[in-house]
Write a protein that holds these residues in place. Sequence first.
Motif, PDB file in Angstrom:
ATOM      1  N   TRP A 224       0.686  -1.329   0.023  1.00  0.00           N
ATOM      2  CA  TRP A 224      -0.169   0.029   0.069  1.00  0.00           C
ATOM      3  C   TRP A 224       0.860   1.312   0.089  1.00  0.00           C
TER       4      TRP A 224
ATOM      5  N   SER B 160       0.699   3.954  -3.361  1.00  0.00           N
ATOM      6  CA  SER B 160      -0.413   4.707  -3.326  1.00  0.00           C
ATOM      7  C   SER B 160      -0.631   5.896  -2.403  1.00  0.00           C
TER       8      SER B 160
ATOM      9  N   LYS C 185       6.513   5.419  -5.921  1.00  0.00           N
ATOM     10  CA  LYS C 185       5.912   5.061  -7.140  1.00  0.00           C
ATOM     11  C   LYS C 185       6.533   4.167  -7.999  1.00  0.00           C
TER      12      LYS C 185
ATOM     13  N   ARG D  22      -1.861   0.975  -8.364  1.00  0.00           N
ATOM     14  CA  ARG D  22      -3.091   0.996  -7.753  1.00  0.00           C
ATOM     15  C   ARG D  22      -3.467  -0.444  -6.715  1.00  0.00           C
TER      16      ARG D  22
END
Length: 469
Positions: free
Chosen positions: A244, A247, A253, A316
Amino acid sequence: MQSNQHSSFWFQEAIARESNATVQALEQDIHADVCIVGGGFTGLWTAIQLKQKQPSLNIAVIEKDLCGSGASGRNGGCMLTWSTKFLSLKKLYGEAEAKRLVKASEQAIDEIEAFCQEFQIDAQLRRHGTLYTASNAAQLGGLDSVLNELKRHSISSWQPWTKEKVQAESGSALHQEGHFSEAAASVQPGLLVRGLKRVAEETGVAIYERTPMTGIEKKQQPVCITTPKGRIRAGKVVLALNAWMPSLFPEFKNSVVLVSSDMMITKPIPEKLAKTGLKDGKTVIDGRTFVHYYRTTPEGRLMLGKGGNYFSFANRMSKVFDEPSRYQQILNAAFHRFFPSLPLELIDSTWTGASDRSATGMPFFGRLKENPDIVYGLGYSGNGVAQSWMGGQILASLVLGENNTWTRSGLVSGPLASFPPEPLRWFGALIIRNAIRRKEKAEDHHRRPRWLDCQLAKLASSAGKADKG
């Protein structure tokens, strides 16, 4: 206590044993010496190890759902070491550190087993080792280079088995060769993570479930974390969010790519498994890039998984990771190839887990640039059940400002490599994944793969085998 209806079989089984348990959510502002965001293996090991070192610490753990409902309760339960990654470790961190990390990953198996015994966690932990195999002719000799290096440095726990013994012990005539190591185990991951939650609470850690982090003031001291019904002001913060993280923290990222590992489990069939030769809890992993892995459970179920299926665009956290597997056809085909005598009707459940795969295939730890009082760890790349104990040691040492082998480790250097930005990462991942599938399908059918598929497959192999722990 109700859990997510699409959680793994393991997690559902663990929650079913807690019929009288209650969920405590944060509903007021609090202060803490340490706030840990994420109630999986990494977060809970960190909390426990902090308490063991400094019992007076006021520690709060927040988890957006139930502790263990993420990757910690959805993996295959294969407790493996880093010995087969020795060459990658050596390239990244040097020979001395590579040797230390291999030994430390083996120690982690012992430590977790001793911890479960001491605190009476019935996690179905079985020290029956692991068997790495070649499931087609193209995989023969795939471990030779790393096993030779391990032997040269006198740190090898591996022994070759005859083809006949491999097939007998693995329950499948598909395997062509194999090497066995006693330095491994299998575990019911849902029971383990829920056991860690219990022990953490018994040591005085405050755990708030169904309490998502909705914001964090990274440059403030103390750090302020907001949740739907309360704020937490903490002197130190640990981000143990793993898959997680990208995000929620854009600086990561390009540091990982989220990929699914898909699993299925049969109904209890102990008599049928005994006929195949599967008689203990050893894990079996084949030699392809996105591996097949399987093992049995104490009640006679057979779990089989396959890594490297769904790649998430822009990392995502897609609903795919919270659903039954979309790749049951692939799982069915593997199940039939390994165990042709077992009908598909025996399959009881499938599920999907999210793996945060780093560009190096190794996890990384560090401090946020904006605030050194915020530490993080992620990128286990499919090998995290045992290694999360090591992650807890690293993060606890960082929080306490210790100068030891954990904080001096090459793992504590932040991300050492990155993936291309989107959309190149996603398109590239699919191109490479599909090339690997075509290559390995050809090899399974004793055909020569296309040259281009072989070249593309090499781009994935640099980070090592993935998605089984």
